[in-house]
Design an enzyme around this catalytic site. Structure first.
Site, PDB file in Angstrom:
ATOM      1  N   ASP A 261       0.751  -1.380  -0.036  1.00 21.48           N
ATOM      2  CA  ASP A 261      -0.126   0.155  -0.180  1.00 21.48           C
ATOM      3  C   ASP A 261       0.799   1.160   0.129  1.00 21.48           C
ATOM      4  O   ASP A 261       2.066   1.258  -0.290  1.00 21.48           O
ATOM      5  CB  ASP A 261      -1.008  -0.111   1.211  1.00 21.48           C
ATOM      6  CG  ASP A 261      -0.185   0.077   2.498  1.00 21.48           C
ATOM      7  OD1 ASP A 261      -0.536   0.826   3.356  1.00 21.48           O
ATOM      8  OD2 ASP A 261       0.804  -0.755   2.868  1.00 21.48           O
TER       9      ASP A 261
ATOM     10  N   ASP B   4      -1.144 -17.938  -3.739  1.00 27.88           N
ATOM     11  CA  ASP B   4      -0.507 -16.925  -4.601  1.00 27.88           C
ATOM     12  C   ASP B   4      -1.467 -16.183  -5.531  1.00 27.88           C
ATOM     13  O   ASP B   4      -1.434 -16.271  -6.478  1.00 27.88           O
ATOM     14  CB  ASP B   4       0.650 -17.546  -5.284  1.00 27.88           C
ATOM     15  CG  ASP B   4       1.287 -16.495  -6.073  1.00 27.88           C
ATOM     16  OD1 ASP B   4       1.388 -15.341  -5.655  1.00 27.88           O
ATOM     17  OD2 ASP B   4       1.876 -16.955  -7.246  1.00 27.88           O
TER      18      ASP B   4
ATOM     19  N   GLU C 198       0.812 -11.019   1.111  1.00 22.05           N
ATOM     20  CA  GLU C 198       1.270  -9.542   1.126  1.00 22.05           C
ATOM     21  C   GLU C 198       2.923  -9.441   1.132  1.00 22.05           C
ATOM     22  O   GLU C 198       3.511 -10.398   1.515  1.00 22.05           O
ATOM     23  CB  GLU C 198       0.773  -8.887   2.529  1.00 22.05           C
ATOM     24  CG  GLU C 198       0.786  -7.388   2.702  1.00 22.05           C
ATOM     25  CD  GLU C 198       0.167  -6.973   3.889  1.00 22.05           C
ATOM     26  OE1 GLU C 198      -0.252  -5.772   3.732  1.00 22.05           O
ATOM     27  OE2 GLU C 198       0.118  -7.460   5.018  1.00 22.05           O
TER      28      GLU C 198
END
Length: 745
Positions: free
Chosen positions: A348, A715, A724
């Site tokens: 992010d 995955d 992540e």
């Protein structure tokens, strides 16, 4: 005589249809499919909306046990306003039935849709449903036209001439012949380090094999010639995977080459190499990860290649609000700070002090280790392809400095309330969607309030910075030391300012126990300054629980053994004994498992970021090796690398670009090739989070129910709880990759 079953039969005896496991369509006229539920949270009984969402023009909330959205007037198409749930797995050619209750504040017709959530948006059904003000139950059926795990159920409500409220409840989608979590493909049962083994090191493989007596194995080269053979050792049941496993040891083979395969009966491993320095590339790629994730600088093609090049993000160039003048959350302060730079955290666009400081600390400690071990080449200038590569400073320190300068900018300036504290984090006001390149992020960004934990992280990283940079850049070292000492004093004066949990737009990174941060920071400050006033605060110990951004107490012992000349002999001896004791535990845990993971959770459940626990446990073992030079510790670190590179229950390399079955759809905003073919996959050297028993995201919940702990991974870019990435995970990988390369040359 014990019969070794072929892999396909092994899966079939688990109760899964063999036709599905082989990718064959079921025959017509078979038994009616079981009513396998495909919707998550269809009743809203807990008052929660997730994983449901609604379009931006149709805000929605759970009200009286129903999900209700405010539908605007004036849109042109039904799909312009929706309530929807994504990431629904369907099987092509199978019938599905959607049942739901719905009503509207006035009589309207909406459309119930089942379709792919991404391009080409293939629709399986889209049917009109006439609603009234009274809730009614509806049933819509159709056949799935595609087989994919990313379908969407949507209630299309756009095109209205007047606004209204749409409410849905008791949503159910049933159908298919494969149960949720069933029919998964785990790769070859002969599981190896898919990248390669060092010439001078242990070479072992794990085989999922039902036999209770040893079986024969052969090692074949790229020309399919048998170069070694032997019989397995029966390990037995592996609790974390549920597999019955054998171990094949071919350590005696020292012939350099690629394309090796291990054959056991009818089963063959994926290819791998035997090389003199197999980890030279990985130490570089795992460090290059950080340049890829820099904020506030152009990521030029001359450094990363055309596919991964991108403009600078968050410098105040539209549509960014940028990080050059970021205000505090409303009501928390009345100033703005220039907090440009640093690393984006976990795919992010947030930047967080607590895990950023740990990542910078690990990279800098890797350099300090190189000084101790007289291996300057391993961390030298020119190691990495970064703008600073020719400045006569080791590149690993240049990279760590990019984050350290950001951390310094997060300190509350003099003259302000809480001066000297560190703001906990800075990130967007709301989560951005996928994909989203940093320079296109339109969200407003805010500084979040200072926290004691962040302040002490700044003190620890700043003290280490001052010590390491003293001979390289005295001015920068002085800046780091002033910031560290100021942060320490501010934390002492404000020992209980905790980061709140929850929130949107970024991770919480909440922490209400900060004694561990006090101890770590005090250890670093004493190691740098020699001020004995810090020593009473160094009161935590390394334990088998290890360390993380939230649990930093064990780092105090690692600081002590890194700098034995600076601490009293008794304290050094005690810390040394603890490091060896914990390393011994990790080695025992590694040996106790069929797949060589030094991290074995006491509760039998893998947590978020389990691969980083593997790497950090290996780091402790490596520290024990540096203290004792016992070869068993080095071997255990290398086998930990085997685990990360494919010798695990999924035949999955968790490191992108390393191995035939390597993770390549990691959760990231701009490494998003899975969602947009114009965007790249992750570059080589990116560490996926790994198995996570808690399955917090919808993709994991839909596709992994009932998974054995070691197999709770997928995955997929949507599985943020298993796939992540994070800077403090890759810093651990970079550390052990550097160690592995240093000790296998």
């Amino acid at each position: 005589m014990t019969v070794s079953l072929p892999r396909t039969r092994r899966l079939a005896v688990l109760g899964l249809p063999l036709s599905l496991l082989l990718g064959l369509a079921p025959t017509a006229g078979g038994a009616e499919a079981a009513a396998y539920e495909r919707i998550l949270n269809g009743s809203f009984d807990a008052g929660l909306k997730s994983p449901w969402w609604s379009s931006g023009n149709a805000p929605s909330t759970v009200t009286e046990g129903r999900l209700c959205a405010e539908i605007p007037a004036g849109t042109a198409n039904p799909w312009d306003s929706v309530i929807a749930q994504n990431d629904i797995p369907l099987e092509a050619g199978q019938p599905y039935t959607l049942r739901f209750s719905a009503s509207a504040s006035r009589a309207v017709t909406v459309r119930a849709e089942l379709a792919l959530a991404n391009a080409p948006y293939t629709t399986s059904f889209n049917k009109p449903v006439a609603l009234t003000t009274a809730p009614q139950t509806f049933e819509v059926s159709g056949t799935a036209k595609t087989g994919d795990i990313h379908h969407r159920v949507a209630f299309q409500a756009g095109g209205a001439t007047a606004p209204y409220t749409l409410c849905v409840d008791d949503v159910s989608l049933t159908g298919g012949v494969v149960p949720p979590g069933g029919g998964r493909e785990f790769g070859p049962v002969v599981r190896v380090n898919q990248h390669g083994y060092p010439v001078a090191g242990a070479k072992r493989a794990t085989i999922s094999e039902l036999s209770h007596t040893p079986v024969a194995w052969q090692l074949r080269d790229a020309e399919d010639r048998t170069v070694a053979s032997g019989r397995t050792t029966v390990h037995g049941e592996d609790a974390m995977s549920g597999d019955h496993v054998h171990i094949a040891d071919f350590s005696a083979v020292r012939t350099i080459g690629s394309g090796y395969r291990l054959v056991v009966g009818d089963e063959t491993s994926l290819p791998f190499a035997i090389a003199r320095s197999p980890y030279d590339g990985l130490r570089r790629d795992s460090l290059a990860y950080f340049f890829h994730n820099r904020s506030g600088i152009e990521i030029g093609a001359q450094y990363v290649g055309e596919a991964h090049a991108r403009p600078a993000g968050h410098l105040g160039v539209a549509p960014n609000t940028g990080d050059v003048s970021v205000p505090c959350l409303p009501g928390t302060c009345d100033y703005s700070l220039d907090v440009r730079g640093g690393w984006y955290d976990a795919g992010d666009h947030g930047k967080y002090v607590v895990n950023g400081a740990l990542a910078a600390w690990q990279l800098t400690d890797l350099y300090e280790r190189s000084l101790q071990e007289h291996d300057r080449e391993g961390t030298g200038d020119g190691l990495l392809s970064i703008p600073e590569q020719d400045n006569e400073i080791p590149d690993v320190l240049d990279e760590a400095r990019w984050e350290l300068e950001f951390l310094l900018r997060m300190q509350v300036p003099a003259g302000q309330p809480l001066a000297g504290m560190a703001h906990h984090k800075i990130h967007d006001a709301a989560w951005t969607g996928h994909p989203m390149l940093p320079h296109k992020d339109p969200q407003a960004r805010f500084l979040h309030p200072p926290s004691t934990a962040a302040t002490l992280n700044l003190a620890a990283a700043g003290a280490q910075c001052a010590r390491v940079w003293r001979k390289l850049d005295r001015a920068f070292a002085g800046q780091c030391l002033r910031a560290a000492e100021t942060a320490w004093q501010a934390a002492v004066e404000n020992p209980d300012r905790y980061a709140p949990d929850g929130g949107v737009g970024g991770g919480a990174y909440d922490d209400t126990e900060v004694g561990d941060e006090f101890s770590w920071a005090a250890a670093e400050l004493f190691a740098t300054t020699g001020d004995r006033g810090y020593l009473p605060h160094v009161d935590t110990e390394l334990t088998g629980a290890g360390f993380s951004w939230k649990e930093t107490g064990g780092l105090a012992d690692l600081v002590v053994v890194r700098h034995p000349q600076r601490f009293a002999h008794q304290r050094v001896r005690a810390a040394r004994e603890r490091v060896i004791e914990v390393a011994d535990r990790h080695v025992r845990d590694l040996r106790a498992q069929g797949y060589p993971n030094p991290s074995l959770p006491d509760n039998g459940r893998y947590a978020w970021g389990s691969s980083s626990s593997t790497a950090n446990s290996a780091l402790v073992i490596a520290m024990a090796y540096d203290l004792t030079h016992r070869p068993g510790y080095r071997a255990a670190v290398l086998e930990s690398m085997d685990y990360l590179l494919g010798r695990n229950a999924l035949s999955q390399s968790y490191i992108s670009g390393y191995g035939e079955r390597a993770s390549h759809n990691q959760h990231h905003r701009h490494w998003a090739h899975q969602l947009d073919p114009k965007l790249p996959s992750p570059p080589a050297g990116s560490l996926a989070g790994g198995p996570n028993s808690d399955l917090q995201d919808p993709v994991a919940q839909q596709n992994l129910p009932g998974c054995a702990p070691a197999t709770c991974y997928i995955d997929d870019i949507g599985s943020w709880s298993t796939n992540e990435v994070a800077i403090n995970w890759n810093s651990a990988l970079a550390w052990i990759a550097g160690f592995a390369d240093d000790t296998t040359r």
